[in-house]
Scaffold this motif. Structure first.
Motif, PDB file in Angstrom:
ATOM      1  N   VAL A  12       0.865  -1.168   0.000  1.00 45.18           N
ATOM      2  CA  VAL A  12       0.000   0.000   0.000  1.00 45.18           C
ATOM      3  C   VAL A  12       0.905   1.223   0.000  1.00 45.18           C
ATOM      4  CG1 VAL A  12      -1.738   1.308   1.261  1.00 45.18           C
ATOM      5  CG2 VAL A  12      -1.839  -1.205   1.220  1.00 45.18           C
ATOM      6  N   ALA A  13       0.689   2.112  -0.955  1.00 47.63           N
ATOM      7  CA  ALA A  13       1.521   3.305  -1.077  1.00 47.63           C
ATOM      8  C   ALA A  13       0.659   4.542  -0.894  1.00 47.63           C
ATOM      9  CB  ALA A  13       2.200   3.339  -2.435  1.00 47.63           C
ATOM     10  N   ASP A  14       1.179   5.492  -0.160  1.00 46.62           N
ATOM     11  CA  ASP A  14       0.515   6.773   0.014  1.00 46.62           C
ATOM     12  C   ASP A  14       1.042   7.716  -1.060  1.00 46.62           C
ATOM     13  OD1 ASP A  14      -0.818   9.011   0.949  1.00 46.62           O
ATOM     14  OD2 ASP A  14       0.625   9.405   2.539  1.00 46.62           O
ATOM     15  N   LEU A  15       0.161   8.239  -1.896  1.00 46.32           N
ATOM     16  CA  LEU A  15       0.555   9.154  -2.958  1.00 46.32           C
ATOM     17  C   LEU A  15       0.022  10.541  -2.626  1.00 46.32           C
ATOM     18  CD1 LEU A  15      -0.301   6.886  -6.022  1.00 46.32           C
ATOM     19  CD2 LEU A  15       1.908   7.191  -4.912  1.00 46.32           C
ATOM     20  N   PRO A  16       0.763  11.292  -1.828  1.00 46.59           N
ATOM     21  CA  PRO A  16       0.265  12.609  -1.417  1.00 46.59           C
ATOM     22  C   PRO A  16       0.095  13.541  -2.623  1.00 46.59           C
ATOM     23  CG  PRO A  16       2.562  12.361  -0.807  1.00 46.59           C
ATOM     24  CD  PRO A  16       2.103  11.036  -1.333  1.00 46.59           C
TER      25      PRO A  16
END
Length: 77
Positions: A12-16
């Motif tokens: 799971v990646a956070d793409l701000p």
């Protein structure tokens, strides 16, 4: 899946600051902060807009960008 548990090997990646409704300038700003992929595939939007963004990615970032034809299959590794 289909009533069975399936092991998932995903991250799971956070793409701000990522928006599905970004304009071309916002997309380019976001891409500048990303490592260059082998190939960027543009698969959403009107063909003419995708072609223009592909050309911009090529000229401004020096990346290989492709607008696949409808129904075209690509192998992503």
């Amino acid at each position: 899946m289909f009533g069975d548990y399936v092991p998932v090997r995903a991250e799971v990646a956070d793409l701000p600051h990522f928006s599905a409704h970004a304009d071309a300038d916002q997309i380019m700003d976001w891409l500048r902060g990303s490592p260059a992929p082998r190939t960027a595939y543009l698969v959403h939007g009107e063909e003419s807009s995708s072609v223009a963004l592909r050309d911009r990615i090529d000229h401004e970032l020096g990346w290989t960008a492709v607008v696949p034809k409808p129904g075209e299959a690509v192998l992503v590794r």
